[in-house]
Design a protein around this motif. Structure first.
Motif, PDB file in Angstrom:
ATOM      1  N   GLU A  36       4.537  -2.966   7.422  1.00  0.00           N
ATOM      2  CA  GLU A  36       5.783  -2.680   6.709  1.00  0.00           C
ATOM      3  C   GLU A  36       6.576  -1.593   7.443  1.00  0.00           C
ATOM      4  OE1 GLU A  36       4.825  -2.759   2.523  1.00  0.00           O
ATOM      5  OE2 GLU A  36       6.473  -1.311   2.261  1.00  0.00           O
ATOM      6  N   SER A  37       5.862  -0.561   7.890  1.00  0.00           N
ATOM      7  CA  SER A  37       6.517   0.517   8.617  1.00  0.00           C
ATOM      8  C   SER A  37       7.145  -0.002   9.900  1.00  0.00           C
ATOM      9  CB  SER A  37       5.505   1.620   8.934  1.00  0.00           C
ATOM     10  OG  SER A  37       6.064   2.536   9.831  1.00  0.00           O
ATOM     11  N   ALA A  38       6.404  -0.856  10.617  1.00  0.00           N
ATOM     12  CA  ALA A  38       6.911  -1.398  11.883  1.00  0.00           C
ATOM     13  C   ALA A  38       8.136  -2.278  11.643  1.00  0.00           C
ATOM     14  CB  ALA A  38       5.817  -2.195  12.589  1.00  0.00           C
ATOM     15  N   ARG A  39       8.110  -3.011  10.528  1.00  0.00           N
ATOM     16  CA  ARG A  39       9.260  -3.868  10.222  1.00  0.00           C
ATOM     17  C   ARG A  39      10.516  -3.019   9.987  1.00  0.00           C
ATOM     18  NH1 ARG A  39      11.734  -5.365   5.782  1.00  0.00           N
ATOM     19  NH2 ARG A  39      10.238  -4.354   4.380  1.00  0.00           N
ATOM     20  N   LEU A  40      10.359  -1.924   9.226  1.00  0.00           N
ATOM     21  CA  LEU A  40      11.506  -1.054   8.932  1.00  0.00           C
ATOM     22  C   LEU A  40      11.981  -0.330  10.197  1.00  0.00           C
ATOM     23  CD1 LEU A  40      10.091   0.357   5.595  1.00  0.00           C
ATOM     24  CD2 LEU A  40      12.095  -1.106   5.807  1.00  0.00           C
ATOM     25  N   TYR A  41      11.017   0.074  11.017  1.00  0.00           N
ATOM     26  CA  TYR A  41      11.335   0.746  12.277  1.00  0.00           C
ATOM     27  C   TYR A  41      12.128  -0.205  13.184  1.00  0.00           C
ATOM     28  CZ  TYR A  41      10.110   3.607  16.433  1.00  0.00           C
ATOM     29  OH  TYR A  41      10.115   4.390  17.555  1.00  0.00           O
ATOM     30  N   GLY A  42      11.672  -1.466  13.235  1.00  0.00           N
ATOM     31  CA  GLY A  42      12.374  -2.475  14.018  1.00  0.00           C
ATOM     32  C   GLY A  42      13.773  -2.730  13.476  1.00  0.00           C
ATOM     33  N   GLN A  43      13.887  -2.675  12.150  1.00  0.00           N
ATOM     34  CA  GLN A  43      15.198  -2.873  11.513  1.00  0.00           C
ATOM     35  C   GLN A  43      16.181  -1.788  11.964  1.00  0.00           C
ATOM     36  OE1 GLN A  43      14.703  -3.563   7.270  1.00  0.00           O
ATOM     37  NE2 GLN A  43      16.782  -2.865   6.877  1.00  0.00           N
ATOM     38  N   ARG A 148      17.794   5.943   5.162  1.00  0.00           N
ATOM     39  CA  ARG A 148      16.860   5.530   4.110  1.00  0.00           C
ATOM     40  C   ARG A 148      15.777   4.620   4.692  1.00  0.00           C
ATOM     41  NH1 ARG A 148      15.627   1.561   1.077  1.00  0.00           N
ATOM     42  NH2 ARG A 148      17.102   0.165   2.116  1.00  0.00           N
ATOM     43  N   VAL A 149      16.199   3.668   5.542  1.00  0.00           N
ATOM     44  CA  VAL A 149      15.243   2.739   6.138  1.00  0.00           C
ATOM     45  C   VAL A 149      14.279   3.496   7.050  1.00  0.00           C
ATOM     46  CG1 VAL A 149      15.021   0.741   7.675  1.00  0.00           C
ATOM     47  CG2 VAL A 149      16.815   0.781   5.949  1.00  0.00           C
ATOM     48  N   ALA A 150      14.811   4.431   7.843  1.00  0.00           N
ATOM     49  CA  ALA A 150      13.964   5.186   8.778  1.00  0.00           C
ATOM     50  C   ALA A 150      12.949   6.038   8.011  1.00  0.00           C
ATOM     51  CB  ALA A 150      14.832   6.062   9.672  1.00  0.00           C
ATOM     52  N   ARG A 151      13.382   6.684   6.934  1.00  0.00           N
ATOM     53  CA  ARG A 151      12.450   7.531   6.171  1.00  0.00           C
ATOM     54  C   ARG A 151      11.400   6.686   5.442  1.00  0.00           C
ATOM     55  NH1 ARG A 151      13.870  12.831   6.634  1.00  0.00           N
ATOM     56  NH2 ARG A 151      16.091  13.241   6.972  1.00  0.00           N
ATOM     57  N   SER A 153      10.241   3.941   6.581  1.00  0.00           N
ATOM     58  CA  SER A 153       9.304   3.559   7.641  1.00  0.00           C
ATOM     59  C   SER A 153       8.308   4.693   7.895  1.00  0.00           C
ATOM     60  CB  SER A 153      10.078   3.232   8.917  1.00  0.00           C
ATOM     61  OG  SER A 153       9.196   3.056   9.995  1.00  0.00           O
ATOM     62  N   LEU A 154       8.801   5.935   7.866  1.00  0.00           N
ATOM     63  CA  LEU A 154       7.900   7.085   8.081  1.00  0.00           C
ATOM     64  C   LEU A 154       6.878   7.212   6.946  1.00  0.00           C
ATOM     65  CD1 LEU A 154       7.001   9.577   9.618  1.00  0.00           C
ATOM     66  CD2 LEU A 154       8.845  10.867   8.547  1.00  0.00           C
ATOM     67  N   ASP A 155       7.337   7.046   5.714  1.00  0.00           N
ATOM     68  CA  ASP A 155       6.410   7.122   4.574  1.00  0.00           C
ATOM     69  C   ASP A 155       5.262   6.124   4.748  1.00  0.00           C
ATOM     70  OD1 ASP A 155       7.842   9.056   3.334  1.00  0.00           O
ATOM     71  OD2 ASP A 155       8.865   7.731   1.921  1.00  0.00           O
ATOM     72  N   ARG A 156       5.623   4.896   5.122  1.00  0.00           N
ATOM     73  CA  ARG A 156       4.596   3.866   5.263  1.00  0.00           C
ATOM     74  C   ARG A 156       3.725   4.104   6.494  1.00  0.00           C
ATOM     75  NH1 ARG A 156       2.271   1.871   1.725  1.00  0.00           N
ATOM     76  NH2 ARG A 156       2.253  -0.360   2.101  1.00  0.00           N
ATOM     77  N   GLU A 171      -5.774   5.353  16.246  1.00  0.00           N
ATOM     78  CA  GLU A 171      -4.916   5.936  17.276  1.00  0.00           C
ATOM     79  C   GLU A 171      -3.566   5.224  17.328  1.00  0.00           C
ATOM     80  OE1 GLU A 171      -5.175   8.806  18.353  1.00  0.00           O
ATOM     81  OE2 GLU A 171      -3.475   8.652  19.702  1.00  0.00           O
ATOM     82  N   LEU A 172      -3.601   3.918  17.110  1.00  0.00           N
ATOM     83  CA  LEU A 172      -2.349   3.154  17.062  1.00  0.00           C
ATOM     84  C   LEU A 172      -1.470   3.675  15.919  1.00  0.00           C
ATOM     85  CD1 LEU A 172      -1.061   0.395  18.225  1.00  0.00           C
ATOM     86  CD2 LEU A 172      -1.838  -0.555  16.061  1.00  0.00           C
ATOM     87  N   ALA A 173      -2.096   3.861  14.747  1.00  0.00           N
ATOM     88  CA  ALA A 173      -1.340   4.328  13.582  1.00  0.00           C
ATOM     89  C   ALA A 173      -0.840   5.761  13.804  1.00  0.00           C
ATOM     90  CB  ALA A 173      -2.218   4.262  12.336  1.00  0.00           C
ATOM     91  N   HIS A 174      -1.650   6.585  14.459  1.00  0.00           N
ATOM     92  CA  HIS A 174      -1.276   7.972  14.749  1.00  0.00           C
ATOM     93  C   HIS A 174      -0.034   8.011  15.661  1.00  0.00           C
ATOM     94  CE1 HIS A 174      -2.336  11.722  17.350  1.00  0.00           C
ATOM     95  NE2 HIS A 174      -1.494  12.068  16.388  1.00  0.00           N
ATOM     96  N   GLN A 175      -0.094   7.241  16.750  1.00  0.00           N
ATOM     97  CA  GLN A 175       1.033   7.219  17.703  1.00  0.00           C
ATOM     98  C   GLN A 175       2.286   6.650  17.034  1.00  0.00           C
ATOM     99  OE1 GLN A 175       0.804   7.389  21.444  1.00  0.00           O
ATOM    100  NE2 GLN A 175      -1.164   8.418  21.272  1.00  0.00           N
ATOM    101  N   HIS A 176       2.100   5.624  16.239  1.00  0.00           N
ATOM    102  CA  HIS A 176       3.241   5.007  15.563  1.00  0.00           C
ATOM    103  C   HIS A 176       3.917   6.041  14.648  1.00  0.00           C
ATOM    104  CE1 HIS A 176       5.759   2.129  13.513  1.00  0.00           C
ATOM    105  NE2 HIS A 176       5.244   2.499  12.352  1.00  0.00           N
ATOM    106  N   ALA A 177       3.099   6.808  13.912  1.00  0.00           N
ATOM    107  CA  ALA A 177       3.668   7.825  13.010  1.00  0.00           C
ATOM    108  C   ALA A 177       4.486   8.847  13.812  1.00  0.00           C
ATOM    109  CB  ALA A 177       2.553   8.516  12.232  1.00  0.00           C
TER     110      ALA A 177
END
Ligand SMILES: [Zn+2]
Ligand SMILES: [Zn+2]
Ligand SMILES: [Zn+2]
Ligand SMILES: [Zn+2]
Length: 341
Positions: A36-43, A148-151, A153-156, A171-177
């Motif tokens: 979900e976070s990646a989808r919003l980040y991509g958006q 709003r979308v970016a934040r 994405s950060l929450d997720r 580590e993937l999730a850590h780097q993504h955050a």
């Protein structure tokens, strides 16, 4: 030290304290949050590059700024901060200009004025009246929607790390955050909150690096919306749809959606998931642990000590706004719960 946080979520199935079911639920929750976070980040990136035409390469990424910091040998916090503020300010300005140009067309885009000076002035006055009051709110709406979308994405992204910290995806999730936090902090800012006469740590990324949370001792009784029995012993499964007949009870609550006013019609058949009812949660105690039973039971804000803040800033901030730039910086590692034995 004062803090606020989430002790336990209600209305969702919680993973058991240990065992293979916990591992599976943590994995599932984490992958769902990460996706979900990646989808919003991509958006966000799609809007930036496709809608507003800013090349993605013009937006700094956490990896690129971190590499550049090491390449330039910027070892002090202030040298890193100056560099990061400079590159992100440049990107933010360009993006805001592009969004504005997209929403507020320049006067000449309607066609160059062909008449004399007088006509030209009239034309400009007309063009500015056309785009004035209506378009500015449109600009801030567009900007706030991106924020709003970016934040979100950060929450997720933070949720994902909290679920996945003990998995091979940690580590993937850590780097993504870090990537999402840098985009949010760089374009929209991250502030240290001032309320109740104190400064509070609310930076999602910084709080995520404190690896502790709350474990709640509780008892709860949850009943099933379909049969009224204890959800743990009735035959209904929370992830399965069942065909039921719509009925509103005496106080008007719908048995399908649980709302007082809805579009469901009594007597009609509806397919629905069971809902948890009367989640009577009795909280007995809350303790600080490294691996909370509910992986999302974390602090949402922690009070800054007055001395540490003054020491860090070199002066008493006296209630003025303080920006957090830590979410732009290279990772400085995790803080573990001190061993209190
Ligand atoms: Zn921050
Ligand atoms: Zn049931
Ligand atoms: Zn309903
Ligand atoms: Zn980190």
């Amino acid at each position: 030290m004062r803090f606020s946080g989430l002790a336990i979520r209600t209305g969702v199935p919680l993973p058991p304290a240990s065992g293979p079911t916990r591992v599976a639920m943590m994995y599932q929750g984490g992958v769902m949050a990460l996706r979900e976070s990646a989808r919003l980040y991509g958006q966000c990136y799609r809007s930036i590059s496709l809608t507003w035409g800013v090349p993605v390469a013009r937006i700094p990424s956490w990896t690129s700024t971190t590499e550049e910091i090491y390449r330039r040998g910027l070892w002090t916090t202030s040298a890193q901060r100056d560099f990061l503020v400079r590159v992100w300010t440049r990107a933010r300005r360009q993006l805001r200009r592009s969004v504005a140009a997209f929403i507020l067309p320049p006067p000449w885009s309607i066609g160059p004025p062909t008449s004399d000076q007088w006509g030209h002035r009239q034309y400009l006055a007309m063009a500015s009246s056309l785009r004035g009051p209506r378009s500015m709110p449109q600009f801030s709406n567009t900007w706030h929607e991106l924020e709003r979308v970016a934040r979100a994405s950060l929450d997720r992204a933070v949720d994902a790390y909290n679920f996945l910290e003990d998995s091979e995806l940690s580590e993937l999730a850590h780097q993504h955050a870090h990537h999402v936090a840098a985009l949010v902090g760089g374009l929209f800012g991250c502030n240290i909150e001032y309320s109740d006469d104190a400064y509070w740590e609310v930076c999602r990324l910084t709080l995520m690096h404190n690896r502790w949370g709350m474990s709640a001792g509780f008892t709860a009784t949850c009943t099933c919306s379909l049969c009224g029995q204890d959800i743990d012993s009735c035959p209904h499964l929370l992830d399965t749809r069942y065909e039921i007949t719509v009925r509103h009870d005496t106080d008007g609550t719908c048995n399908v959606c649980g709302l007082l006013s809805c579009l469901h019609v009594d007597g009609e058949a509806e397919s629905t998931f069971p809902r948890l009812l009367k989640s009577q949660l009795q909280l007995h105690e809350v303790s600080l642990v490294a691996r909370p039973r509910d992986p999302l039971a974390r602090f949402t804000r922690v009070e800054f000590s007055q001395e540490a803040l003054q020491h860090g800033l070199g002066e008493d901030p006296e209630g003025r706004e303080i920006c957090c730039y830590r979410c732009l910086h290279p990772c400085s590692g995790f803080n573990q719960l001190p061993n209190r034995d």
